[in-house]
Design a protein around this motif. Sequence first.
Motif, PDB file in Angstrom:
ATOM      1  N   VAL A  96      -3.205  30.013  -0.075  1.00 47.48           N
ATOM      2  CA  VAL A  96      -2.727  31.392  -0.161  1.00 47.48           C
ATOM      3  C   VAL A  96      -1.763  31.557  -1.330  1.00 47.48           C
ATOM      4  O   VAL A  96      -1.775  32.580  -2.026  1.00 47.48           O
ATOM      5  CB  VAL A  96      -2.045  31.815   1.163  1.00 47.48           C
ATOM      6  N   ARG A  97      -0.895  30.586  -1.541  1.00 43.24           N
ATOM      7  CA  ARG A  97       0.083  30.598  -2.635  1.00 43.24           C
ATOM      8  C   ARG A  97      -0.032  29.303  -3.431  1.00 43.24           C
ATOM      9  O   ARG A  97      -0.646  28.327  -2.974  1.00 43.24           O
ATOM     10  CB  ARG A  97       1.502  30.728  -2.079  1.00 43.24           C
ATOM     11  N   PHE A 105      10.307  30.334  -1.560  1.00 40.46           N
ATOM     12  CA  PHE A 105       9.989  30.898  -2.876  1.00 40.46           C
ATOM     13  C   PHE A 105      11.208  30.822  -3.790  1.00 40.46           C
ATOM     14  O   PHE A 105      11.105  30.437  -4.971  1.00 40.46           O
ATOM     15  CB  PHE A 105       9.530  32.348  -2.710  1.00 40.46           C
ATOM     16  N   ASP A 155       3.582  34.420   5.228  1.00 42.09           N
ATOM     17  CA  ASP A 155       3.668  34.988   3.891  1.00 42.09           C
ATOM     18  C   ASP A 155       4.573  36.218   3.821  1.00 42.09           C
ATOM     19  O   ASP A 155       4.607  36.918   2.823  1.00 42.09           O
ATOM     20  CB  ASP A 155       2.262  35.373   3.399  1.00 42.09           C
ATOM     21  N   SER A 195       7.452  27.190   4.773  1.00 39.21           N
ATOM     22  CA  SER A 195       6.321  28.113   4.911  1.00 39.21           C
ATOM     23  C   SER A 195       5.550  28.238   3.604  1.00 39.21           C
ATOM     24  O   SER A 195       4.317  28.313   3.590  1.00 39.21           O
ATOM     25  CB  SER A 195       6.823  29.494   5.350  1.00 39.21           C
ATOM     26  N   ILE A 196       6.277  28.251   2.486  1.00 36.79           N
ATOM     27  CA  ILE A 196       5.640  28.372   1.184  1.00 36.79           C
ATOM     28  C   ILE A 196       4.718  27.177   0.915  1.00 36.79           C
ATOM     29  O   ILE A 196       3.665  27.310   0.265  1.00 36.79           O
ATOM     30  CB  ILE A 196       6.713  28.504   0.062  1.00 36.79           C
ATOM     31  N   MET A 225      -1.226  33.274   8.636  1.00 36.17           N
ATOM     32  CA  MET A 225      -0.894  33.265   7.214  1.00 36.17           C
ATOM     33  C   MET A 225      -0.082  34.505   6.836  1.00 36.17           C
ATOM     34  O   MET A 225       0.838  34.442   6.023  1.00 36.17           O
ATOM     35  CB  MET A 225      -2.172  33.198   6.369  1.00 36.17           C
ATOM     36  N   ARG A 248       8.563  33.371   3.882  1.00 37.55           N
ATOM     37  CA  ARG A 248       8.211  32.828   2.566  1.00 37.55           C
ATOM     38  C   ARG A 248       9.396  32.870   1.615  1.00 37.55           C
ATOM     39  O   ARG A 248       9.482  32.076   0.666  1.00 37.55           O
ATOM     40  CB  ARG A 248       7.043  33.622   1.980  1.00 37.55           C
ATOM     41  N   LEU A 276       1.539  27.641   2.970  1.00 33.00           N
ATOM     42  CA  LEU A 276       0.716  28.627   2.274  1.00 33.00           C
ATOM     43  C   LEU A 276       0.006  28.002   1.080  1.00 33.00           C
ATOM     44  O   LEU A 276      -1.139  28.348   0.773  1.00 33.00           O
ATOM     45  CB  LEU A 276       1.590  29.800   1.816  1.00 33.00           C
ATOM     46  N   ASP A 277       0.662  27.054   0.427  1.00 26.78           N
ATOM     47  CA  ASP A 277       0.054  26.355  -0.708  1.00 26.78           C
ATOM     48  C   ASP A 277      -1.105  25.475  -0.235  1.00 26.78           C
ATOM     49  O   ASP A 277      -2.195  25.495  -0.827  1.00 26.78           O
ATOM     50  CB  ASP A 277       1.111  25.503  -1.420  1.00 26.78           C
TER      51      ASP A 277
END
Length: 431
Positions: free
Chosen positions: A77-78, A278, A270, A68-69, A266, A274, A72-73
């Motif tokens: 978003v991350r 992370f 997140d 998920s991270i 998202m 996440r 998001l990248d």
Amino acid sequence: MSLLRVGLFGVSFSLALFFSLLWAIFSDHVLGIISVSLLALSMVVRVGGDLTHPSTWAPPFIVLYNISILILDVSGVRVVYHHNELLLISWLALSGFFIGTLPAGSKSLRNALPNTRLSVSLVALLPLVGILTLCSILVVLAFFMSGANQKSEFDGGFTSLFRVLLYCLVVWVLYGFYIRSSATNRILILYLFLFLFSALALGERDVFFSYALAVIFLLYVSGRGGRLLFYSIGFVLLMLIPILGEYKNLFTKSEFNSIDFGNYFMVFLDGEFRSAGFNNEVILNSFQGPFFFGRSLVNDVLRALVPGFILSFENSVAWYNNTFHPNIRAIGQGYGFSLAAEGYINFSYFGVLLWFAFYGLIVSFFYRMAFKSVYYLAAYICSVPVFIYSLRGDFSTLLSPIIKTIFFTYVVLVFIDLALRGVKRGRVVRG
């Protein structure tokens, strides 16, 4: 396995390998995300998407927690720095799980109840359900009376109590399905309100989601409803996670943040999902060794077996937060950890494969035992949420709840059942 299923598995697995090769050649992490997703899909296809089979429910969560991270990248978003390393961890986790679940076979639990051994003493079970129900209500009342606003301010050990209640309740419902009791559906609805209210009050989403997942499995095992219906319900439950996360402690919090429904996917990624990715990133960025070489697993097992008031052992979750997030730890909070990261700190990338092979072997054992008796079937159903949640923890996160709640309750029920049978036989002999 049908010829069609073999063909679909062959296609999906071949595509997974093809995109894995492209990812290895071009080092494009988008190709890596596709390859990992296809690898998870091929595992689901292999067992025909059978709802209760571990190869159906576990791979999607392994993917969600670990990549998920990265999504998001890609979406901006991350920011992630170890793209290919995180993907390699996810790929190895799925591969290890695939190896570990091979002993589970492909037999379905659908309609398996009539073939299981039914030896349930309602004389032992029903009073225990009543006592546990009363205690769960008292826990909620104690939370309100304590003046706490959130679960971190209230140390009631309530999650374990609800897990014990859930196990006893699942045994009772399975028995009701077996004898075709008309009261079973009313029982499920009644306890739905109890578990939902308790989760909202205590701020512990796991209380409600464990119950909801158990109900889905119960209905599926009993042969009620189609597979598409249960997949749809499961999807809706997943999408509820951010909402229930925001509105936990509903009755004691005064302010709630608004949810961006326009960017809900998202928001979904997140939040809960996440965390493991992370933590994997933190380990890849900051862990310099030395490796644990299995020592963390020993601590996990000891923590699961030895009560904390006798002797306390530092599990990997505590080690991670003490080492990398001491400020968060100092205020009584933490970031969890990651089962994949625990494998990594023990034997590097090979540890990820090894840890998930072991994880797969454990869930395979529970699945095979589920065919043998109602008690074992209930244990498997109630352990599924624990298996899922442990993906963002370590092996103690998996072993401790199973041993201290599910297994302990099973032993108590069997002991009472045997004691009552002994009393009954004694009366017959004297008569």
